[in-house]
Design a protein around this motif. Structure first.
Motif, mmCIF file in Angstrom:
data_model
loop_
_atom_site.group_PDB
_atom_site.id
_atom_site.type_symbol
_atom_site.label_atom_id
_atom_site.label_comp_id
_atom_site.label_asym_id
_atom_site.label_seq_id
_atom_site.Cartn_x
_atom_site.Cartn_y
_atom_site.Cartn_z
ATOM 1 N N GLY A 149 2.604 2.420 -2.367
ATOM 2 C CA GLY A 149 2.566 3.109 -3.661
ATOM 3 C C GLY A 149 3.598 2.585 -4.647
ATOM 4 N N LYS A 150 4.139 1.415 -4.397
ATOM 5 C CA LYS A 150 5.189 0.865 -5.268
ATOM 6 C C LYS A 150 4.640 0.507 -6.648
ATOM 7 C CE LYS A 150 6.043 -2.580 -2.428
ATOM 8 N NZ LYS A 150 5.033 -2.366 -1.354
ATOM 9 N N THR A 151 3.571 -0.273 -6.652
ATOM 10 C CA THR A 151 2.996 -0.687 -7.937
ATOM 11 C C THR A 151 2.497 0.527 -8.715
ATOM 12 O OG1 THR A 151 2.357 -2.809 -7.003
ATOM 13 C CG2 THR A 151 1.206 -2.127 -9.000
ATOM 14 N N THR A 152 1.890 1.455 -8.002
ATOM 15 C CA THR A 152 1.389 2.660 -8.660
ATOM 16 C C THR A 152 2.518 3.416 -9.345
ATOM 17 O OG1 THR A 152 -0.363 2.791 -7.013
ATOM 18 C CG2 THR A 152 0.088 4.781 -8.281
ATOM 19 N N GLY A 174 0.796 -1.222 0.000
ATOM 20 C CA GLY A 174 0.000 0.000 0.000
ATOM 21 C C GLY A 174 0.828 1.271 0.000
HETATM 22 N N1 LIG Z 1 -7.242 0.934 -8.842
HETATM 23 C C1 LIG Z 1 -7.161 1.529 -7.632
HETATM 24 N N2 LIG Z 1 -8.207 2.239 -7.152
HETATM 25 C C2 LIG Z 1 -8.150 2.845 -5.956
HETATM 26 N N3 LIG Z 1 -7.096 2.803 -5.147
HETATM 27 C C3 LIG Z 1 -6.020 2.106 -5.556
HETATM 28 C C4 LIG Z 1 -5.997 1.428 -6.819
HETATM 29 N N4 LIG Z 1 -4.800 0.817 -6.964
HETATM 30 C C5 LIG Z 1 -4.108 1.100 -5.840
HETATM 31 N N5 LIG Z 1 -4.836 1.873 -4.994
HETATM 32 C C6 LIG Z 1 -4.418 2.385 -3.677
HETATM 33 O O1 LIG Z 1 -3.227 3.104 -3.855
HETATM 34 C C7 LIG Z 1 -2.352 2.864 -2.765
HETATM 35 C C8 LIG Z 1 -1.023 2.363 -3.282
HETATM 36 O O2 LIG Z 1 -1.213 1.091 -3.855
HETATM 37 P P1 LIG Z 1 -0.050 0.272 -4.551
HETATM 38 O O3 LIG Z 1 0.664 1.172 -5.478
HETATM 39 O O4 LIG Z 1 -0.662 -0.938 -5.119
HETATM 40 O O5 LIG Z 1 0.883 -0.108 -3.347
HETATM 41 P P2 LIG Z 1 2.012 -1.227 -3.213
HETATM 42 O O6 LIG Z 1 2.302 -1.748 -4.570
HETATM 43 O O7 LIG Z 1 3.146 -0.538 -2.598
HETATM 44 O O8 LIG Z 1 1.470 -2.268 -2.308
HETATM 45 C C9 LIG Z 1 -3.045 1.865 -1.864
HETATM 46 O O9 LIG Z 1 -3.645 2.583 -0.807
HETATM 47 C C10 LIG Z 1 -4.096 1.258 -2.738
HETATM 48 O O10 LIG Z 1 -5.218 0.909 -1.984
#
Ligand SMILES: Nc1ncnc2c1ncn2[C@@H]1O[C@H](COP(=O)(O)OP(=O)(O)O)[C@@H](O)[C@H]1O
Ligand SMILES: [Mg+2]
Lengths: 308, 331
Positions: free
Chosen positions: B47-50, B45
């Motif tokens: 923000g790595k994947t984002t 959570g």
């Molecule tokens: N499609 C989406 N819609 C709403 N919130 C999202 C979505 N994808 C990710 N998030 C939120 O964005 C934040 C960062 O997520 P993410 O980048 O997946 O983190 P990580 O990869 O570090 O676990 C998290 O709070 C997640 O819930």
């Protein structure tokens, strides 16, 4: 795969036994004697009793059913009380008309429904999507007989463009196939849309985009093939039920198909024909279902490898 | 120009949902040279994947949106490219390996087709040549080329991830983004897949962003590390200085939580408390509610990034002298 098909075909036997047993039972319980029907109003009770004896109708239910099955296995389902023709001949005579109507209706449904569903899904929450969904909702909720009558009123009575009954030319096919195809179109549209929406959220669609696949191909190649898997089931079920004769549409348009035959025979209490129609419908439905399951294996490799 | 290959400046990415705006990435700065590996480390959570999807411009929209910032790859700002120009970069210059190999492959296409597809898109080859090359790629990741006609469900998780790696490397990308490539795999397979990636990366001289929450993986594979917390890079350093002297209280917490060898822990849970709700981030330093050294000021002032050594930056008020940080270990 062959084994599987064989197994499914063998499974048809208990299904058929079940279906005929139930129909036979219902017919047995309905009041009125076929013998009286055959002999007409003026027959004396003695004449009726004699004919009932001759037809085996005075025997216990189970024996009657047993005889029915025994004769059925020999391909003899009896003759129509009215025309005195073998019943399956009657039904098969009507089948081409029903097949023609079902194919036309399904063609309309597939050709419109799948693209409409795809467009609706890829443009989710836009005006196009909302309009499509409202139309689809109207499509599934509109009663078939009402739609049929409206089309006749507009295109036959008022405009005089298309014939309202019969089946002699291709023009006769237009109104009944629209009537019959509309709800299938709506169902296929909705199914394609929801399936597509489900699929485009999947990780492998993201993978395709990350590979640089053009968006059109992402939808039409990667997403669609996966999304179609449940849609094919719906198409199969729809087609199967249309093949059994669309009772309402065929009645409204006096279309000489199996559905109309069945309704007419029920009205006239021509029990052997009713039985034959119902058995025929059950068989076609099962065979179409089997065909869909086989088709499935070609679309979805995961299912195919289960059979091997 | 230097050999600076990728530079991310002040990147902001939000997800606008009905429950509120998720501020997933909040002003990230990153730099990466050719052939280098950067570890991006943080809790689920963070923000790595984002961030990774942002680089490829594959944030699902709606709800996601890149609000601000620059992503400069070899002098070109990716955020200003047309969709068509961007498409040509995806899978060619920049590739991504996703977290879950079980769901990353299209179930109705053979693995051979899926590898060949990326080659056909980006390279000047015909179908047959692409197929041949797909088989070579399979061999390269340790799968027999004869299995090109098999479907994903016929492979195990580790094998699927190898296929995903083959897809990602098929066009010799200059940047590979690997999003927790081993998290979903068995421990024994993890090491194999990681070794494979490392080897191929060297062979192709690919730069890599390796997303993980495993500091062990970082130690083994990375040149530089960025620690991410609530959408911000709280510490950035080369691997030696980070492991020698982690500065940020959060980083120190991460190190303190590394289990001894015989324990195995799936998720980092380094410090008491949870990640803040990304729809409602705390004021000041995002980490202050969980920080053992927090003072009143930490909830008021936004920490700026401070140099604490050569290529070692920390976002913490202790290091800009605003806060005393009494008790913090800091040689
Ligand atoms: N499609 C989406 N819609 C709403 N919130 C999202 C979505 N994808 C990710 N998030 C939120 O964005 C934040 C960062 O997520 P993410 O980048 O997946 O983190 P990580 O990869 O570090 O676990 C998290 O709070 C997640 O819930
Ligand atoms: Mg993630």
């Amino acid at each position: 795969m062959h084994k599987y098909v064989l197994k499914r075909l063998l499974l048809l036997i208990p299904v058929m036994l079940g279906v005929t047993f139930i129909v036979f039972g219902i017919m047995h319980l309905t009041p009125g004697s076929p013998a009286r029907l055959k002999l007409g109003e003026k027959a004396t009770p003695e004449q009726i009793a004699a004919l009932e004896h001759e037809m085996g109708l005075d025997k216990p239910f189970i024996i009657q059913y047993g005889n029915f099955v025994k004769n059925g296995l020999k391909g003899d389902f009896g003759r129509s009380y009215l025309s005195n023709k073998p019943v399956f001949e009657e039904v098969l005579d009507r089948f081409p008309a029903t097949l023609k109507l079902a194919v036309a209706a399904m063609t309309i449904a597939v050709v419109i429904g799948i693209p409409a569903g795809i467009i609706s899904a890829t443009k989710q929450y836009t005006l196009v999507d909302s309009v499509t969904m409202v139309l689809a909702l109207i499509g599934v909720s509109m009663p078939v007989f009402w739609l049929g009558l409206m089309l006749i009123l507009i295109f036959s009575v008022n405009l005089g463009w298309l014939p309202s009954s019969g089946a002699s030319t291709w023009m006769h096919l237009i109104l009944p196939s629209i009537t019959l195809g509309l709800s299938s179109t709506a169902i296929i549209t909705r199914m394609t849309r929801s399936s597509m929406l489900e699929v485009i959220r999947q990780d492998y669609i993201r993978t395709a985009r990350a590979k640089g696949v053009p968006e059109r191909k992402v939808i039409n190649k990667h997403a669609l093939r996966n999304a179609l898997i449940p849609v094919v089931t719906v198409i199969g079920l729809q087609f199967g039920s249309l093949l059994g004769g669309a009772v309402l549409t065929e009645s409204v348009f006096s279309w000489p198909g199996v559905g109309k035959l069945m309704i007419d025979s029920i009205k006239k209490q021509d029990i052997p024909v009713v039985m034959a129609s119902i058995i025929f419908i059950a068989i076609t439905f099962s065979i179409v279902n089997l065909a869909v399951d086989i088709l499935y294996a070609f679309i979805d490799p995961r299912i195919k490898s289960q059979y091997q | 120009m230097s050999n600076e290959f990728l530079s991310i400046e002040d990147l902001h990415i939000h997800y606008i949902t009905q429950e509120g705006t998720v501020k997933a990435v909040n002003g990230i700065d990153l730099k990466l040279n050719k052939g280098e590996t950067l570890g991006l480390v943080g809790e689920t959570g963070a923000g790595k994947t984002t961030t990774a999807l942002g680089i490829l411009r594959l944030i699902p929209n709606p709800p996601g949106k890149i609000m601000d910032g620059k992503i400069i790859l070899e002098g070109r700002n990716l955020l200003e490219l047309s969709e068509e120009e961007m498409r040509k970069i995806r899978g060619k210059k920049v590739s991504m390996i996703f977290q879950d190999p079980m769901t990353s492959l299209n179930p109705v296409m053979t693995v051979g087709e899926q590898i060949a597809e990326v080659i056909e898109i980006h390279e000047d080859v015909n179908k047959e040549e692409a197929k041949e090359k797909a088989k070579e790629m399979l061999e390269l990741v340790g799968i027999s080329g004869g299995r090109a006609g098999d479907y994903p469900h016929q492979f195990s998780g580790g094998m699927k991830q190898r296929v995903v790696i083959a897809i990602a490397l098929a066009c010799s990308p200059e940047l590979l983004i690997a999003d927790e490539p081993t998290t979903a795999l068995d421990v024994t397979i993890q090491a194999q897949v990681l070794d494979l990636m490392q080897g191929l990366k060297k062979e192709f001289n690919t730069a890599m962003i390796l997303i993980t929450h495993d500091l062990g993986v970082v130690a083994e594979a990375c040149d530089k590390v960025a620690i991410i917390y609530a959408g911000e890079i709280v510490e950035y350093a080369d691997i030696e200085s980070l492991f020698a002297s982690p500065k940020h209280p959060y980083t120190q917490g991460l190190f303190a939580s590394i289990p001894s060898l015989d324990e195995d822990v799936e998720r980092l849970n380094p410090i008491k408390g949870l990640m803040p709700e990304p729809t409602d981030l705390p004021s000041g330093c995002r980490f202050h509610p969980r920080c053992p050294y927090a003072e009143a000021k930490c909830s008021e002032m936004d920490p700026k990034s401070v140099e604490v050594g050569a290529e070692h930056r920390v976002k913490c008020l202790i290091y800009s002298g605003e806060v005393s940080g009494k008790g913090i270990e800091n040689e």
